[in-house]
Enzyme design. Sequence first.
Site, PDB file in Angstrom:
ATOM      1  CG  ASP A  67      -0.242  -0.233   2.538  1.00 22.96           C
ATOM      2  OD1 ASP A  67       1.010  -0.237   2.574  1.00 22.96           O
ATOM      3  OD2 ASP A  67      -0.935  -0.416   3.556  1.00 22.96           O
ATOM      4  CG  ASN A 136      -8.460   0.514  11.712  1.00 27.34           C
ATOM      5  OD1 ASN A 136      -7.569  -0.277  11.430  1.00 27.34           O
ATOM      6  ND2 ASN A 136      -8.809   1.510  10.926  1.00 27.34           N
ATOM      7  CG  HIS A 138      -5.757  -0.875   8.656  1.00 27.31           C
ATOM      8  ND1 HIS A 138      -5.524   0.468   8.534  1.00 27.31           N
ATOM      9  CD2 HIS A 138      -4.567  -1.399   9.070  1.00 27.31           C
ATOM     10  CE1 HIS A 138      -4.276   0.732   8.838  1.00 27.31           C
ATOM     11  NE2 HIS A 138      -3.678  -0.376   9.171  1.00 27.31           N
ATOM     12  CD  GLU A 143      -8.310   2.372   7.057  1.00 31.84           C
ATOM     13  OE1 GLU A 143      -8.268   1.530   7.967  1.00 31.84           O
ATOM     14  OE2 GLU A 143      -7.552   3.354   7.033  1.00 31.84           O
TER      15      GLU A 143
HETATM   16  P1  PGA Z   1       2.525  -1.394  12.489  1.00 33.35           P
HETATM   17  O1  PGA Z   1       1.378  -1.138  11.406  1.00 33.35           O
HETATM   18  O2  PGA Z   1       3.231  -2.635  12.071  1.00 33.35           O
HETATM   19  O3  PGA Z   1       3.392  -0.164  12.400  1.00 33.35           O
HETATM   20  O4  PGA Z   1       1.837  -1.551  13.815  1.00 33.35           O
HETATM   21  C1  PGA Z   1       0.451  -2.117  11.117  1.00 33.35           C
HETATM   22  C2  PGA Z   1      -0.616  -1.617  10.205  1.00 33.35           C
HETATM   23  O5  PGA Z   1      -1.150  -0.516  10.412  1.00 33.35           O
HETATM   24  O6  PGA Z   1      -0.979  -2.341   9.281  1.00 33.35           O
END
Ligand code: PGA
Length: 244
Positions: A67, A136, A138, A143
């Site tokens: 992404d 959340n 995602h 999302e």
């Molecule tokens: P993080 O991000 O590994 O920095 O916790 C995970 C995400 O938001 O997919």
Amino acid sequence: MILNVFDDHTDLSFQAARIICDQIKAKPDSVICFASGETPLSAYSLFTTLMMAEQIDYQHFTLIGLDEWVGVPPENHGSCAWFLRTNVINPLNLLPGQYRLFDGMTSDLPGECVAMDEFISERGGLDLIVVGIGMNGHIGFNEPGVSPDLYSHVIELDEITSTVGQKYFKEETRLTKGITLGIRHLREAKTAMLLASGERKAPIMKATLEGEISMEVPATIMREHPNGLVLIDQKAASLLTARE
Ligand code: PGA
């Protein structure tokens, strides 16, 4: 889906790195999607080290970036492109044709989605997708409420994602939209591996593994994946009632 709980982030990272290496060993022309984020950082460092130490042929695999923040240039250290270049592409000296990252700066975002989908399908689809999980639930920028049937798409970021995402940036950055592979890519990937670490992920891991399977928590889709691997540490598992 298989759940593995590790003592800590280091053990989890070793196992994740091993799985990525073994994928490429078994199928040198594997197509592998890599997430950005704090969680997979150590796994990628171990992965690149192992690849070189074990002299595994990495000239033929293809890297896909999961992404990107829309409107953030690749030279910004908070961009997903910068993260993947620094932690995987440059250490392995991947050739330009060997990877595809979303361009979050393009004026043709729908065209960028189509180009990414074609790039993946022309290579036979994803063999492995490595993802983290947002606070959340995602996956990538899929999302809560997203359709499980989408391939690449552009999406309005959830409030939680825009706020938590500031941690990647030196200066406060306006984060409103993301461009991302879809849940359909994850569903169709031959193997899907989700990594989660730390206490802050414990509530969302409980919802992911023990709550209702629903796109309100997109990561719950992992439970329906025939080759889903969920690697978490003890802290992220601390609220689970049943540990398999
Ligand atoms: P993080 O991000 O590994 O920095 O916790 C995970 C995400 O938001 O997919």
